[in-house]
Design an enzyme around this catalytic site. Sequence first.
Site, PDB file in Angstrom:
ATOM      1  N   GLU A 107      -6.336  -7.387   4.238  1.00 46.28           N
ATOM      2  CA  GLU A 107      -7.476  -8.308   4.356  1.00 46.28           C
ATOM      3  C   GLU A 107      -7.123  -9.672   3.776  1.00 46.28           C
ATOM      4  O   GLU A 107      -7.457 -10.711   4.335  1.00 46.28           O
ATOM      5  CB  GLU A 107      -8.694  -7.702   3.663  1.00 46.28           C
ATOM      6  CG  GLU A 107      -9.213  -6.478   4.416  1.00 46.28           C
ATOM      7  CD  GLU A 107     -10.309  -5.758   3.682  1.00 46.28           C
ATOM      8  OE1 GLU A 107     -10.073  -5.318   2.528  1.00 46.28           O
ATOM      9  OE2 GLU A 107     -11.404  -5.620   4.236  1.00 46.28           O
ATOM     10  N   GLU A 127      -8.753   2.611   4.191  1.00 48.09           N
ATOM     11  CA  GLU A 127      -9.972   2.854   3.423  1.00 48.09           C
ATOM     12  C   GLU A 127     -10.712   4.117   3.854  1.00 48.09           C
ATOM     13  O   GLU A 127     -11.291   4.821   3.042  1.00 48.09           O
ATOM     14  CB  GLU A 127     -10.916   1.658   3.528  1.00 48.09           C
ATOM     15  CG  GLU A 127     -10.464   0.430   2.751  1.00 48.09           C
ATOM     16  CD  GLU A 127      -9.512  -0.451   3.543  1.00 48.09           C
ATOM     17  OE1 GLU A 127      -8.909   0.022   4.522  1.00 48.09           O
ATOM     18  OE2 GLU A 127      -9.336  -1.625   3.147  1.00 48.09           O
TER      19      GLU A 127
HETATM   20  N1  T1G Z   1      -5.137   1.274  -6.565  1.00 50.87           N
HETATM   21  C1  T1G Z   1      -4.741   1.710  -7.773  1.00 50.87           C
HETATM   22  N2  T1G Z   1      -3.570   2.383  -7.998  1.00 50.87           N
HETATM   23  C2  T1G Z   1      -2.791   2.610  -6.922  1.00 50.87           C
HETATM   24  C3  T1G Z   1      -3.142   2.185  -5.620  1.00 50.87           C
HETATM   25  C4  T1G Z   1      -4.376   1.472  -5.461  1.00 50.87           C
HETATM   26  N3  T1G Z   1      -4.760   1.004  -4.284  1.00 50.87           N
HETATM   27  N4  T1G Z   1      -2.143   2.580  -4.766  1.00 50.87           N
HETATM   28  C5  T1G Z   1      -1.226   3.206  -5.504  1.00 50.87           C
HETATM   29  N5  T1G Z   1      -1.612   3.237  -6.795  1.00 50.87           N
HETATM   30  C6  T1G Z   1      -0.857   3.793  -7.914  1.00 50.87           C
HETATM   31  C7  T1G Z   1      -0.769   5.312  -7.830  1.00 50.87           C
HETATM   32  O1  T1G Z   1      -1.912   5.900  -8.415  1.00 50.87           O
HETATM   33  C8  T1G Z   1       0.503   5.569  -8.631  1.00 50.87           C
HETATM   34  O2  T1G Z   1       0.156   5.435 -10.011  1.00 50.87           O
HETATM   35  C9  T1G Z   1       1.391   4.371  -8.280  1.00 50.87           C
HETATM   36  O3  T1G Z   1       0.487   3.344  -7.819  1.00 50.87           O
HETATM   37  C10 T1G Z   1       2.388   4.677  -7.200  1.00 50.87           C
HETATM   38  O4  T1G Z   1       1.631   5.214  -6.112  1.00 50.87           O
HETATM   39  C11 T1G Z   1     -11.466  -3.869  -0.463  1.00 50.87           C
HETATM   40  C12 T1G Z   1     -11.712  -1.196  -0.748  1.00 50.87           C
HETATM   41  C13 T1G Z   1       0.951   2.284  -1.531  1.00 50.87           C
HETATM   42  C14 T1G Z   1       1.746   4.003   0.101  1.00 50.87           C
HETATM   43  O5  T1G Z   1      -5.626   3.329   0.018  1.00 50.87           O
HETATM   44  O6  T1G Z   1      -1.208   4.846  -0.119  1.00 50.87           O
HETATM   45  O7  T1G Z   1      -8.287  -1.852  -0.525  1.00 50.87           O
HETATM   46  O8  T1G Z   1       0.785   7.765 -10.734  1.00 50.87           O
HETATM   47  O9  T1G Z   1       2.760   7.464  -6.154  1.00 50.87           O
HETATM   48  O10 T1G Z   1       4.267   7.285  -2.895  1.00 50.87           O
HETATM   49  O11 T1G Z   1     -11.084  -3.148   1.682  1.00 50.87           O
HETATM   50  O12 T1G Z   1       0.252   4.528  -3.248  1.00 50.87           O
HETATM   51  O13 T1G Z   1       2.404   5.866 -10.984  1.00 50.87           O
HETATM   52  O14 T1G Z   1       0.330   5.950 -12.406  1.00 50.87           O
HETATM   53  O15 T1G Z   1       1.302   6.742  -4.190  1.00 50.87           O
HETATM   54  O16 T1G Z   1       5.335   4.954  -3.111  1.00 50.87           O
HETATM   55  C15 T1G Z   1      -6.733   0.807   0.063  1.00 50.87           C
HETATM   56  C16 T1G Z   1      -3.302   3.686  -1.591  1.00 50.87           C
HETATM   57  C17 T1G Z   1      -7.469   0.779  -1.236  1.00 50.87           C
HETATM   58  C18 T1G Z   1      -3.435   2.619  -0.513  1.00 50.87           C
HETATM   59  C19 T1G Z   1       2.688   3.902  -2.196  1.00 50.87           C
HETATM   60  N6  T1G Z   1      -5.326   1.118  -0.185  1.00 50.87           N
HETATM   61  N7  T1G Z   1      -1.916   3.840  -2.032  1.00 50.87           N
HETATM   62  O17 T1G Z   1       3.031   5.264  -2.171  1.00 50.87           O
HETATM   63  O18 T1G Z   1       3.560   5.636  -4.631  1.00 50.87           O
HETATM   64  S1  T1G Z   1      -9.181   0.489  -0.999  1.00 50.87           S
HETATM   65  C20 T1G Z   1      -4.896   2.385  -0.208  1.00 50.87           C
HETATM   66  C21 T1G Z   1      -1.002   4.473  -1.243  1.00 50.87           C
HETATM   67  C22 T1G Z   1      -9.244  -1.136  -0.489  1.00 50.87           C
HETATM   68  C23 T1G Z   1     -10.550  -3.033   0.389  1.00 50.87           C
HETATM   69  C24 T1G Z   1     -10.546  -1.596   0.075  1.00 50.87           C
HETATM   70  C25 T1G Z   1       0.359   4.669  -1.859  1.00 50.87           C
HETATM   71  C26 T1G Z   1       1.426   3.686  -1.363  1.00 50.87           C
HETATM   72  P1  T1G Z   1       0.975   6.307 -11.111  1.00 50.87           P
HETATM   73  P2  T1G Z   1       2.278   6.383  -5.255  1.00 50.87           P
HETATM   74  P3  T1G Z   1       4.139   5.830  -3.176  1.00 50.87           P
END
Ligand code: T1G
Length: 702
Positions: A107, A127
């Site tokens: 976004e 999301e």
């Molecule tokens: N927020 C907070 N922490 C996050 C995070 C996030 N979005 N994504 C990853 N982490 C942390 C995770 O908990 C872990 O922490 C570390 O990063 C490594 O993640 C307004 C409302 C990006 C593909 O849904 O899909 O945006 O355990 O082990 O396997 O419209 O993380 O090390 O302490 O998964 O290499 C939308 C979620 C959010 C993406 C990487 N975004 N993340 O995978 O590492 S809502 C998502 C993932 C939003 C807006 C809306 C994956 C990754 P720790 P990991 P990875």
Amino acid sequence: MNHPVVSVARRGDLAVVTIDSPPVNALSVNVRKGLLTAFNGLVGDAGVAGVVLACAGRTFVAGSDIAEFDSPVFDESDLNDVCAAIESLGKPVVCALHGTTLGGGLELAMACHYRVAAPNTRLGLPEVTLGLLPGAGGTQRLPRLIGVADALEIILSGSPVSADKAQRLGLVDAIVDGDVLDQALHFTRALIARQAPCRKTSEIAIAPDGGLTTLFAGARQGLAKKSRGAFAPAKIVDCVEAAVNLPFAEGLAVERRMFVECMHSPQSAALRHAFFAERETGKIPGLDKNLALPAIGRVGIVGAGTMGGGIAMNFLNAGIPVVLLEVAADALARGLANIRKHYEATASKGRMTLEEVDQRMALCRGSLDYADFGDCDLVIEAVFENMDIKKAVLARLGEVCRPGAIIATNTSSLDVDELALASGRPADVVGMHFFSPANVMRLLEVVRGRETAPAVLAAVLALARKIRKVAVVSGVCFGFIGNRMLEGYLRESEFLLMEGATPSQIDRVLESFGMAMGPCRMMDMAGIDVGAKVLGERAKEGTLPADPSYRMPCRTLAELGRHGQKTGAGYYRYDGRTPVHDPEVDRIMAELASRFGIARRQEISDEEIFERCFYPLVNEGARILEEGIAYRAGDIDIVWLNGYGFPSVKGGPMHAADVIGLPRVVARLGHYAEQCKDRHDYWRAADLLSRLAAGGHRFADA
Ligand code: T1G
């Protein structure tokens, strides 16, 4: 000293705004504040002709900070304000993309005027997988950039697209080799040189198209069929429709309102719980993160049957060579042929090429000789579920495996400590309980034996990630985590059958709760005989409750040859794969009730069926927690979400119990203890459950 999460640097007449907030540059409140300050500071800077927005580290912004949604800072420095500040800057803003540009990150990128991406960048709006919808203009800007149909598909699926596809769709303006920041600066200078406009996404008109009404109607019909009661998808369709019918600002307001509704929904709370719970499973108390791990470059597997073959495919798919051993040449040939057949079936669906089939099969070496395991770093036994047979195999492996090699057992219920001792080298032994079909199911229960060395455990957990499994560590007990909890669930479903409920009623109740399959259909698919064999083993060991009626439906149907789908009859009669109610089963259950003096009832409520199946499952989960078999309640949730078809929008049994409220769970356990005249202690609440309930706490607090 803390480094700034957002910094601004000058490169000649260009400014570079860099986000540096490891591990994934999530848009926390500090990042949002930093961006607002940076872009507001650039508005009046006449020396800046253009701006590049980039990220340090392994990826561009992977989304908003999911951990902030339930905190008061969520509304501070709203991401929509950041996007508006970028879009209205009045000078070209180019986004330099790499890694996984997801959610709020995409976004943010769409609020920039142009986007350049490294070749391996993936872009998406996931999301919906969190029970949300894009909450910072994603449902309004994406349709304007790539068209309504493609935008709807990307947002509803939640799946990322490649940089190539993003460029074809018009989401990315250029794919650049080399340093993406340098290339973005070059791209920006070229824009300025040709006085390219600041292309505001919000001002792009969506071409009127009569077919859109049909498109939205079709999307809604599709959701009715496949969204399984999910809350967010329908809201996504409404938001994208608003992008078509309303001016940008009004559409954005619709999106904001619906985003907040989703964010406050129990489904989103459950899905966000599961997101973090899955990432917690790999964190083992007391396990040194910097432990030197043995490399696992070659894997041996004993047994080329259904499980052994499925297990082998996990490693072949990850490019890890396998030595697959059988005791007889024909069994080995069959096993190898089955693996090839699986791959060829995948190739026939266009999901891999025949060349890849050959490449994978070339990694798999058949063997009839244990000595061939000599150069394996890990050997997994997947032989018949019988203690004596497995002990003999473990003993052989203890002799032939090189020092330092890991020895794993795929047992689903036998005592891993006893098997470890049989190997003669218990520190090298660990349980790796794959779930059938082993090449499909994501769950892997890693059973930590009393003497399992920490490095062995850590190495297997790292390997699990490599073969794309969700690994949950379990202590040693009957059934580990999942199957142990399943016992109470199946026990009660079978008592309910003897008391007069029908398989279809029981399955309907649990499937309307969201289970992928009710207990009766599940047993018919897994094989009633398989369940009966485990019960037989336990009867021999004397570990069954002293209740002659315990699981008698399963044992009786097995004895009658009604093993389920594979014999055309089990709890149901099968017309092909379609389960049909079979009055013969009612007769069998009535006969068992009479034999064991179980009162039959005409009417058993859906609520009773649900509670009597679900609460014993939660209660056993509490015992598993208090015994330290599982480290966390979230681990138990991940087992059920990934191995037993528990509805993801409920977050797992322990989260679902927290939502219901533990005092109610305890009260209902007491109610059924009364109603069922609990002579075998089936309904006694676990101490931990009673304590948490009495203190007003949740499993999440344990
Ligand atoms: N927020 C907070 N922490 C996050 C995070 C996030 N979005 N994504 C990853 N982490 C942390 C995770 O908990 C872990 O922490 C570390 O990063 C490594 O993640 C307004 C409302 C990006 C593909 O849904 O899909 O945006 O355990 O082990 O396997 O419209 O993380 O090390 O302490 O998964 O290499 C939308 C979620 C959010 C993406 C990487 N975004 N993340 O995978 O590492 S809502 C998502 C993932 C939003 C807006 C809306 C994956 C990754 P720790 P990991 P990875």
